[in-house]
Design a protein around this motif. Sequence first.
Motif, PDB file in Angstrom:
ATOM      1  N   GLN A  88       5.766  -9.995   7.479  1.00  0.00           N
ATOM      2  CA  GLN A  88       5.247 -10.670   6.462  1.00  0.00           C
ATOM      3  C   GLN A  88       3.993 -11.695   6.743  1.00  0.00           C
ATOM      4  N   ASP A  89       4.082 -12.927   7.191  1.00  0.00           N
ATOM      5  CA  ASP A  89       3.004 -13.738   7.519  1.00  0.00           C
ATOM      6  C   ASP A  89       2.237 -13.590   8.711  1.00  0.00           C
ATOM      7  N   GLU A  90       2.948 -13.750   9.860  1.00  0.00           N
ATOM      8  CA  GLU A  90       2.445 -13.739  11.236  1.00  0.00           C
ATOM      9  C   GLU A  90       1.517 -12.601  11.284  1.00  0.00           C
ATOM     10  N   VAL A  91       2.461 -11.288  11.562  1.00  0.00           N
ATOM     11  CA  VAL A  91       2.113 -10.375  11.905  1.00  0.00           C
ATOM     12  C   VAL A  91       1.088  -9.386  10.962  1.00  0.00           C
ATOM     13  N   MET A  92       1.360  -9.650   9.913  1.00  0.00           N
ATOM     14  CA  MET A  92       0.564  -8.916   8.870  1.00  0.00           C
ATOM     15  C   MET A  92      -0.921  -9.916   8.613  1.00  0.00           C
ATOM     16  N   SER A  93      -0.968 -11.139   9.122  1.00  0.00           N
ATOM     17  CA  SER A  93      -2.175 -11.806   9.171  1.00  0.00           C
ATOM     18  C   SER A  93      -3.343 -11.180  10.169  1.00  0.00           C
ATOM     19  N   ASP A  94      -2.617 -10.528  11.048  1.00  0.00           N
ATOM     20  CA  ASP A  94      -3.519  -9.941  11.990  1.00  0.00           C
ATOM     21  C   ASP A  94      -4.175  -8.571  11.363  1.00  0.00           C
ATOM     22  N   PRO A  95      -5.468  -8.348  11.274  1.00  0.00           N
ATOM     23  CA  PRO A  95      -5.901  -7.332  10.713  1.00  0.00           C
ATOM     24  C   PRO A  95      -5.642  -6.006  11.462  1.00  0.00           C
ATOM     25  N   VAL A  96      -5.529  -6.001  12.802  1.00  0.00           N
ATOM     26  CA  VAL A  96      -5.154  -4.855  13.418  1.00  0.00           C
ATOM     27  C   VAL A  96      -3.852  -4.400  13.384  1.00  0.00           C
ATOM     28  N   THR A  97      -2.793  -5.320  13.485  1.00  0.00           N
ATOM     29  CA  THR A  97      -1.427  -5.041  13.034  1.00  0.00           C
ATOM     30  C   THR A  97      -1.293  -4.560  11.709  1.00  0.00           C
ATOM     31  N   ARG A  98      -2.194  -5.060  10.732  1.00  0.00           N
ATOM     32  CA  ARG A  98      -1.989  -4.697   9.502  1.00  0.00           C
ATOM     33  C   ARG A  98      -2.272  -3.190   9.302  1.00  0.00           C
ATOM     34  N   GLU A  99      -3.568  -2.756   9.630  1.00  0.00           N
ATOM     35  CA  GLU A  99      -4.077  -1.489   9.799  1.00  0.00           C
ATOM     36  C   GLU A  99      -2.948  -0.445  10.407  1.00  0.00           C
ATOM     37  N   VAL A 100      -2.528  -0.784  11.549  1.00  0.00           N
ATOM     38  CA  VAL A 100      -1.588   0.072  12.393  1.00  0.00           C
ATOM     39  C   VAL A 100      -0.500   0.227  11.286  1.00  0.00           C
ATOM     40  N   THR A 101       0.048  -0.685  10.883  1.00  0.00           N
ATOM     41  CA  THR A 101       1.161  -0.807  10.047  1.00  0.00           C
ATOM     42  C   THR A 101       1.068   0.026   8.698  1.00  0.00           C
ATOM     43  N   GLU A 102      -0.066  -0.017   8.221  1.00  0.00           N
ATOM     44  CA  GLU A 102      -0.316   0.622   7.027  1.00  0.00           C
ATOM     45  C   GLU A 102      -0.773   2.343   7.491  1.00  0.00           C
ATOM     46  N   ARG A 103      -1.189   2.603   8.305  1.00  0.00           N
ATOM     47  CA  ARG A 103      -1.341   3.806   8.752  1.00  0.00           C
ATOM     48  C   ARG A 103      -0.067   4.317   9.227  1.00  0.00           C
ATOM     49  N   LEU A 104       0.885   3.980   9.594  1.00  0.00           N
ATOM     50  CA  LEU A 104       2.271   4.397  10.128  1.00  0.00           C
ATOM     51  C   LEU A 104       2.891   4.637   8.833  1.00  0.00           C
ATOM     52  N   ILE A 105       2.850   3.699   7.898  1.00  0.00           N
ATOM     53  CA  ILE A 105       3.689   3.993   6.671  1.00  0.00           C
ATOM     54  C   ILE A 105       2.940   5.233   5.831  1.00  0.00           C
ATOM     55  N   LYS A 106       1.569   5.401   6.029  1.00  0.00           N
ATOM     56  CA  LYS A 106       0.970   6.602   5.411  1.00  0.00           C
ATOM     57  C   LYS A 106       1.477   7.979   6.199  1.00  0.00           C
ATOM     58  N   GLY A 107       2.209   7.774   7.457  1.00  0.00           N
ATOM     59  CA  GLY A 107       2.427   8.626   8.213  1.00  0.00           C
ATOM     60  C   GLY A 107       1.479   9.215   9.245  1.00  0.00           C
ATOM     61  N   ASP A 108       0.781   8.476   9.684  1.00  0.00           N
ATOM     62  CA  ASP A 108      -0.098   8.850  10.815  1.00  0.00           C
ATOM     63  C   ASP A 108       0.547   8.728  12.022  1.00  0.00           C
ATOM     64  N   ASN A 109       0.043   9.574  13.051  1.00  0.00           N
ATOM     65  CA  ASN A 109       0.751   9.929  14.362  1.00  0.00           C
ATOM     66  C   ASN A 109       0.598   8.381  15.097  1.00  0.00           C
ATOM     67  N   PRO A 110       1.617   7.967  15.486  1.00  0.00           N
ATOM     68  CA  PRO A 110       1.278   6.804  16.313  1.00  0.00           C
ATOM     69  C   PRO A 110       0.713   6.731  17.326  1.00  0.00           C
ATOM     70  N   GLU A 111       0.572   7.860  18.296  1.00  0.00           N
ATOM     71  CA  GLU A 111      -0.065   8.011  19.368  1.00  0.00           C
ATOM     72  C   GLU A 111      -1.447   8.135  19.137  1.00  0.00           C
ATOM     73  N   LYS A 112      -1.583   8.662  18.020  1.00  0.00           N
ATOM     74  CA  LYS A 112      -3.456   8.881  17.446  1.00  0.00           C
ATOM     75  C   LYS A 112      -3.996   7.393  17.063  1.00  0.00           C
ATOM     76  N   ILE A 113      -3.215   6.695  16.271  1.00  0.00           N
ATOM     77  CA  ILE A 113      -3.342   5.390  15.984  1.00  0.00           C
ATOM     78  C   ILE A 113      -3.820   4.569  17.260  1.00  0.00           C
TER      79      ILE A 113
END
Length: 122
Positions: A88-113
Motif C-alpha cells: 500500500q503506502d510505504e512500499v508502493m510510494s517507491d517508484p522502483v518497487t512499484r515498477e517491479v511489482t507491476e512487472r511481476l503482476i504482468k508476468g515478467d521474469n523476476p530475474e530479468k526484472i
Amino acid sequence: MPVYDYRCNSCGQRSALFYKNYADYDRARTEGLRCPNCGSTEMTRLISRVAVAKPGRDYANMSSDEMLSVLEGGDGREVGEMMQQMGQDEVMSDPVTREVTERLIKGDNPEKIEKDMGSDLV
Ligand SMILES: [Zn+2]
C-alpha cells in the motif's frame, strides 16, 4: 450485457443466460426462466462468474510464514500481487518497487526484472 448463471433445481443442468439488456432480462424473469434442458422453471441464480473468476488470496491476513512461502514459491505474479496488497503506502510510494511489482503482476521474469533494475534491488 447482463449474463446470469443458473442451475436447474430439477435436473441440475447449469446454464448461462444472456440478455441483450436489462429490459430483456426483466421480461424473461416475468415470463419465467426455463431450463433449456428439461423446461423446468425451478432455476436458481448462481453468483456471477465474473465475481468468482479470480479466487485470489487475502494477503493482508496472511501470516508471515505464508508470505514467506509465497516468496519462496517463486511465482512472480503471486509475489507481485502480494507486494501490491501489502505494500500500500510505504512500499508502493517507491517508484522502483512499484515498477517491479507491476512487472511481476504482468508476468515478467523476476530475474530479468532484477537485472533491468540493477543490483541494489535485493
Ligand atoms: Zn432442468
